[in-house]
Design a protein around this motif. Structure first.
Motif, PDB file in Angstrom:
ATOM      1  N   SER A 232     112.380 -27.614  45.300  1.00 35.39           N
ATOM      2  CA  SER A 232     113.518 -28.529  45.251  1.00 35.39           C
ATOM      3  C   SER A 232     114.816 -27.777  44.976  1.00 35.39           C
ATOM      4  O   SER A 232     115.874 -28.105  45.529  1.00 35.39           O
ATOM      5  N   LYS A 233     114.747 -26.769  44.135  1.00 35.05           N
ATOM      6  CA  LYS A 233     115.932 -25.956  43.819  1.00 35.05           C
ATOM      7  C   LYS A 233     116.466 -25.280  45.075  1.00 35.05           C
ATOM      8  O   LYS A 233     117.674 -25.313  45.373  1.00 35.05           O
TER       9      LYS A 233
ATOM     10  N   ARG B 270     118.051 -27.821  47.432  1.00 35.23           N
ATOM     11  CA  ARG B 270     119.396 -28.240  47.018  1.00 35.23           C
ATOM     12  C   ARG B 270     120.420 -27.153  47.335  1.00 35.23           C
ATOM     13  O   ARG B 270     121.551 -27.451  47.752  1.00 35.23           O
TER      14      ARG B 270
ATOM     15  N   ALA C 290     115.768 -32.036  50.866  1.00 34.63           N
ATOM     16  CA  ALA C 290     116.120 -32.064  49.435  1.00 34.63           C
ATOM     17  C   ALA C 290     115.751 -33.394  48.801  1.00 34.63           C
ATOM     18  O   ALA C 290     115.218 -33.453  47.684  1.00 34.63           O
ATOM     19  N   HIS C 291     116.028 -34.498  49.528  1.00 35.49           N
ATOM     20  CA  HIS C 291     115.727 -35.826  48.988  1.00 35.49           C
ATOM     21  C   HIS C 291     114.215 -36.044  48.832  1.00 35.49           C
ATOM     22  O   HIS C 291     113.738 -36.563  47.816  1.00 35.49           O
TER      23      HIS C 291
ATOM     24  N   GLN D 184     112.824 -34.080  45.889  1.00 36.79           N
ATOM     25  CA  GLN D 184     113.247 -34.662  44.617  1.00 36.79           C
ATOM     26  C   GLN D 184     112.445 -35.928  44.294  1.00 36.79           C
ATOM     27  O   GLN D 184     112.046 -36.142  43.136  1.00 36.79           O
TER      28      GLN D 184
ATOM     29  N   THR E 213     109.919 -36.452  41.153  1.00 38.33           N
ATOM     30  CA  THR E 213     110.073 -37.578  40.212  1.00 38.33           C
ATOM     31  C   THR E 213     108.748 -38.310  40.021  1.00 38.33           C
ATOM     32  O   THR E 213     108.376 -38.679  38.902  1.00 38.33           O
TER      33      THR E 213
END
Length: 399
Positions: A68-69, A72, A97-98, A101, A105
């Motif tokens: 994810s890093k 982004r 990216a979405h 993330q 979550t």
């Protein structure tokens, strides 16, 4: 009749009733301890699985966090230099990216749920351990009480002169024992309630699994839930039988034993249990005191065989004669050394309890067992019935 002898006889009757009541309380406490141990073992296995799942989720989360890093960073680079990238490149960077993330979550939420479940299981293990220790302690205390009742209190007839005082003394002890049994009944109730609470929590988990992981994983959880419900139902039925099998009052010993053994065989699955009755039919009834005692003896013997023998076959035979009842409970398990039965070995409590119950009936218990050759338990109990009861049994047997 001399009044002193009459008073001593009344005291003996009270003491016999007290001893039976205390013995019953001891049996029930021991069963609570055994039930707690079984639940403890189940929770230990579930806790082990939960901890493994937590570690797996943490490992996945760490990997996703790195991905994810980078996603982004890629999105920031594309956004700053959008004139150098196509619209497809920008959309791909954003969606990547979405997606990462969102997945991260969901994993964090799952990790929180697993940690909460782990903490709950650890608390329940502590409570169960305390209950097992209390049950073991109470069994030891009741053994002391039984010894006191059977030995020292029998000398009170020479000391107490007032029959009323002796009766009140015995009744107070009986009332105290009844209150203890009520308290233990409430604790038994809490066991199945906890199991059903777990079923409710598992159903909530199934809903999340269906939405997050798909139908295949969801059906796996449904299968696990079904097994949990089956276990809860068996636990409730077992507790009802342990407290007082209702069918015993309505149908009698033979139908109740047949139904009980069939239920145990069905739930256990791997052990074949056969039942044979000789000298009486399902319509004929023995006096209630014999039916209850014989049911408990068979129940304890079969439970011991299922727990410890590691065999796959149990034979139960009941023979009713004119003046005697014979029981035979035999398994093809690993066997044991009967000379090693003692109060220090908790696995011996069931056999010791059977011996004490047979002694109260003026009966005889013989155990034949060798390592690797199975175990046979033979019980003989005299039928000390009133004449009317004996004529009733005799007439049915002659027919």
């Amino acid at each position: 009749m001399d009044s002193k002898n009459f008073d001593a006889k009344i005291l003996d009757q009270i003491l016999e009733k007290m001893i039976r009541t205390v013995q019953t309380s001891k049996d029930e406490i021991f069963k609570i301890g055994e039930s707690s141990r079984q639940e403890y073992d189940i929770i230990v296995q579930e806790l082990k699985l939960i901890k493994e799942q937590v570690n797996t989720v943490i490992e996945k989360s760490d990997k996703l966090a790195v991905q994810s890093k980078y996603a982004r960073q890629r999105l920031v680079e594309v956004s700053k230099n959008f004139q150098n990238f196509s619209e497809e490149d920008i959309r791909t960077a954003y969606e990547r990216a979405h997606s990462l993330q969102m997945e991260l979550t969901m994993l964090k939420e799952k990790e929180k749920q697993l940690r909460d479940r782990r903490d709950e299981l650890e608390r329940r293990l502590l409570n169960l351990k305390e209950m097992m220790e209390r049950a073991d302690h109470l069994v030891g205390q009741i053994n002391v009480v039984l010894h006191y009742l059977d030995q020292d209190l029998r000398k009170m007839g020479d000391i107490l002169e007032d029959a009323r005082q002796k009766q009140l003394f015995g009744l107070r002890i009986i009332e105290a024992q009844e209150e203890e049994r009520k308290r233990l009944s409430r604790e038994i109730h809490d066991g199945p309630a906890q199991l059903l609470a777990n079923v409710l929590m598992r159903s909530d988990l199934i809903d999340r699994v269906f939405r997050q992981r798909g139908a295949e994983e969801g059906f796996k959880e449904v299968k696990n839930l079904r097994e949990m419900v089956r276990g809860a139902l068996y636990e409730v039925r077992r507790i009802i039988y342990d407290l007082r099998p209702m069918a015993l009052d309505d149908l009698g010993l033979i139908p109740t034993l047949r139904k009980y053994l069939a239920t145990i065989e069905e739930y256990n699955g791997r052990t074949k249990i056969s039942f044979t009755s000789i000298g009486t039919s399902e319509e004929n009834r023995l006096p209630a005191r014999f039916e209850v005692a014989l049911f408990r003896l068979v129940q304890e013997a079969v439970t011991n065989a299922l727990k410890h023998s590691e065999g796959d076959k149990i034979d139960v035979k009941v023979e009713v004669r004119k003046d005697q009842i014979n029981l035979l409970i035999r398994d093809n398990g690993k066997g044991f050394d009967p000379h090693q039965i003692d109060n220090e070995n908790r696995h011996s409590f069931g056999l010791i309890g059977m011996k004490e119950r047979v002694d109260l009936l003026d009966g005889k218990l013989v155990i034949h067992s060798k390592q690797g050759q199975g175990t046979s338990i033979m019980i003989q109990v005299p039928i000390n019935m009133q004449k009317s009861e004996k004529r009733h049994i005799d007439s049915h047997m002659s027919n």
